[in-house]
Design an enzyme around this catalytic site. Structure first.
Site, PDB file in Angstrom:
ATOM      1  N   LYS A 102       1.129   0.772  -4.897  1.00 27.09           N
ATOM      2  CA  LYS A 102       2.047   1.668  -5.599  1.00 27.09           C
ATOM      3  C   LYS A 102       1.846   3.109  -5.140  1.00 27.09           C
ATOM      4  O   LYS A 102       0.790   3.466  -4.616  1.00 27.09           O
ATOM      5  CB  LYS A 102       1.835   1.565  -7.119  1.00 27.09           C
ATOM      6  N   LYS A 132      -1.124   9.354  -6.997  1.00 27.48           N
ATOM      7  CA  LYS A 132      -1.602  10.710  -6.696  1.00 27.48           C
ATOM      8  C   LYS A 132      -2.891  10.661  -5.892  1.00 27.48           C
ATOM      9  O   LYS A 132      -3.167  11.521  -5.092  1.00 27.48           O
ATOM     10  CB  LYS A 132      -1.913  11.459  -7.997  1.00 27.48           C
ATOM     11  N   LYS A 137     -10.335   0.371  -8.693  1.00 26.21           N
ATOM     12  CA  LYS A 137     -11.019   1.670  -8.621  1.00 26.21           C
ATOM     13  C   LYS A 137     -12.431   1.501  -8.053  1.00 26.21           C
ATOM     14  O   LYS A 137     -12.912   2.352  -7.308  1.00 26.21           O
ATOM     15  CB  LYS A 137     -11.082   2.328 -10.007  1.00 26.21           C
TER      16      LYS A 137
END
Ligand code: ADP
Length: 332
Positions: A198, A201, A112
């Site tokens: 992966k 969203k 992140k």
């Protein structure tokens, strides 16, 4: 007493195939036999850049997705994380017994940080501690989540163990917190359409949402990378082609799988055909979900009342745990 189950999904956009196979399918499998609480984790949502003016709408979308997927409020409780304030209270208390250095080492935090270099905040670092509080607030023992969440669950078990040893139970001798384990599904890692990582969203071009119509699914799959297909040989282990085969395995029947595996090996594969068959197989699985979703969309009052009732129940359960925790920590 039945085992408790807890899981949550962030309100960062419509649910996609990864969320469905990695998390929601597990929730569906467990709701008949266990005490389940499933959450829209809005406090986790705001650790990455987001638009406050659309957050409430995004939360409602996840609730609708949950109901349309088959989560049944007669069998499980549905909560919105921020409406049960005990989550944040417990998270703060846990943060006092867990080292910062362990959190900084977690792969999800590093990912992140790389994705949003200008948005590295305390909440992001604190994510696994809040997730621990989410689960342990309800003394959850089974957690249906994708494999990407395994490092966070390790933190959860460490915190449970540490809390139990620092603040042991007196009297009955029962431990305060269980050490939860992940409930695995077949689709514990659904790959991105972009060829790496992966399906997520928050990564544009990586996903197919549960509400995509056939044409949109086709469009998204058409953009997925492949190779020239003329070499033949074994199917690669990673990259665009590997990911298409993984999706075939998850959605298409054995005959289709065998056909395209054979064609790949022979060097005669036609990716346009593969993508078309895959689009149809995915849409076939999603069509009943989309029909149910329309029914719930048309009945917002029902959805609202179901959620309100569920949240009241969650608040009661949460307060029971907090009373025990405050007492053990000397705060009451
Ligand atoms: P996202 O990364 O798409 O924003 P969340 O972080 O909200 O998803 O995760 C919600 C749930 O969906 C978690 O249980 C997570 O493990 C699962 N999940 C997310 N992406 C995938 C994936 N690609 N494959 C399998 N499970 C996934």
């Amino acid at each position: 007493m039945k085992k408790r189950v807890y899981s949550g999904i962030r309100a960062t956009g419509r649910l996609h195939l990864g969320n469905y196979l990695g998390a929601v399918k597990g929730m569906l499998a467990l709701q008949d036999s266990y005490d389940c609480i499933f959450s829209v984790v809005d406090l986790h949502t705001i650790t990455v850049p987001y638009d406050p003016s659309v957050l409430q709408g995004s939360i409602q979308e996840i609730v609708l997705d949950y109901l349309a997927a088959g989560l049944d409020p007669k069998k499980c409780l549905l909560e919105i994380q921020s409406q049960v304030p005990q989550h944040t209270e417990l998270a703060y208390l846990f943060s006092t017994i867990y080292p910062v250095s362990r959190l900084e080492d977690l792969p999800t935090y590093k990912e992140k940080k790389a994705q949003y270099p200008k948005y590295v905040n305390m909440g992001l670092l604190y994510y696994p501690v809040l997730m621990t509080a989410d689960i342990l607030l309800y003394k959850g023992e089974l957690v249906p989540v994708g494999i990407d969440q395994e490092p966070h669950l390790e933190v959860t078990r460490e915190i449970a163990r540490k809390f139990n040893s620092m603040y042991p139970s007196t009297g009955s001798g029962s431990l305060t917190f269980p050490e939860p384990v992940r409930f695995k599904t077949n689709g514990e890692h659904v790959p991105s359409l972009s060829g790496t990582g992966k399906m997520s969203k928050s990564v544009e071009g990586s996903y197919i949402t549960l509400t995509d119509d056939l044409e949109t699914i086709r469009k998204r799959l058409r953009a997925a990378p492949t190779d020239s297909g003329t070499k033949g040989g074994e199917i690669p282990k990673e990259g665009g082609v590997a990911n298409l085969f993984k999706l075939l395995e998850l959605f298409a029947d054995n005959k289709t799988n065998t056909k395209y595996t054979h064609d790949y090996r022979q060097g005669t594969i036609r990716y346009a055909d593969l993508k078309e068959e895959l689009s149809q197989a995915i849409y076939k699985e999603l069509a009943p979900f989309q029909a149910r979703r329309k029914e719930f969309e048309a009945n917002p009052k029902l959805v609202e009342s179901v959620i309100e009732e569920s949240i009241r129940e969650c608040q009661k359960m949460a307060e029971e745990t907090m009373k025990e925790v405050r007492k053990k920590m000397g705060l009451e």
